[in-house]
Design an enzyme around this catalytic site. Structure first.
Site, PDB file in Angstrom:
ATOM      1  CB  CYS A  97      90.363  51.440  24.634  1.00 37.90           C
ATOM      2  SG  CYS A  97      89.140  52.539  23.899  1.00 37.90           S
ATOM      3  CG  HIS A  98      92.690  57.164  24.862  1.00 39.77           C
ATOM      4  ND1 HIS A  98      91.568  57.065  25.678  1.00 39.77           N
ATOM      5  CD2 HIS A  98      93.547  58.007  25.499  1.00 39.77           C
ATOM      6  CE1 HIS A  98      91.743  57.828  26.737  1.00 39.77           C
ATOM      7  NE2 HIS A  98      92.936  58.403  26.656  1.00 39.77           N
TER       8      HIS A  98
END
Length: 181
Positions: free
Chosen positions: A124-125
């Protein structure tokens, strides 16, 4: 966020933080970011494999993951998480780009990113705000967690995908193809 090692089956140390891992049966049930300095050795084969794979990623961001993840999330969240897994290390997409690809809204994509139970494994980063700014991380826009997002992106920048910029947007892509085919 728990600050004791008792809540975790495995805790893997990382630069400036730790990764708390919960296991359930033969799957990874969740991963969370913890303060630095906590550790807990694996007591089972899956825990040792999780430790091996997370440690390998922390050394080399091009290391792929092959871990059994527990089923989690709504249909929308799973669609976002599946798309995240196609983003190569060192590449990013914006919340809006992900939303356009799955027929959603950027805000809903951000919610799915924040609800991701398997950060790093489901990256998700690699989702950033429009214009290349960092955006949030794990439902946070200040403090400890966005600092980890910045570290993860810088770690992957070492693989040659993008660079952090001090004078402009937080990130600038050097590759036009942010997704793997």
């Amino acid at each position: 966020m728990s600050t004791t090692g008792e809540d975790w089956d495995v805790i893997v140390g990382a630069p400036g933080f730790a990764l708390g891992v919960r296991l359930a049966a033969d799957t990874v049930a969740g991963i969370e970011f913890l303060p630095a300095g906590l550790t807990r050795s694996a007591r089972c084969a899956l825990g040792r494999e999780v430790t091996t794979q997370l440690t390998a990623y922390l050394r080399d961001p091009l290391t792929p993951f092959d871990l059994p993840l527990a089923a989690a999330g709504t249909a929308h969240q799973r669609a976002v998480w599946q798309l995240m897994r196609t983003i190569a290390p060192g590449c990013t997409l914006t919340y809006g780009e992900v939303a356009a690809q799955i027929g959603s809204s950027p805000r809903a994509v951000g919610g799915a990113c924040g609800a991701n139970p398997f950060p790093i494994v489901i990256p998700c980063h690699r989702i950033v705000a429009a214009g290349g700014s960092l955006g949030g991380f794990a439902h946070s826009t200040a403090g400890f967690l966005p600092g980890i997002k910045r570290w993860l992106l810088a770690h992957e920048a070492a693989a040659g995908g993008f660079r952090l910029s001090a004078n402009g947007p937080a990130l600038s892509s050097r590759r036009p193809d942010a997704r793997l085919s």
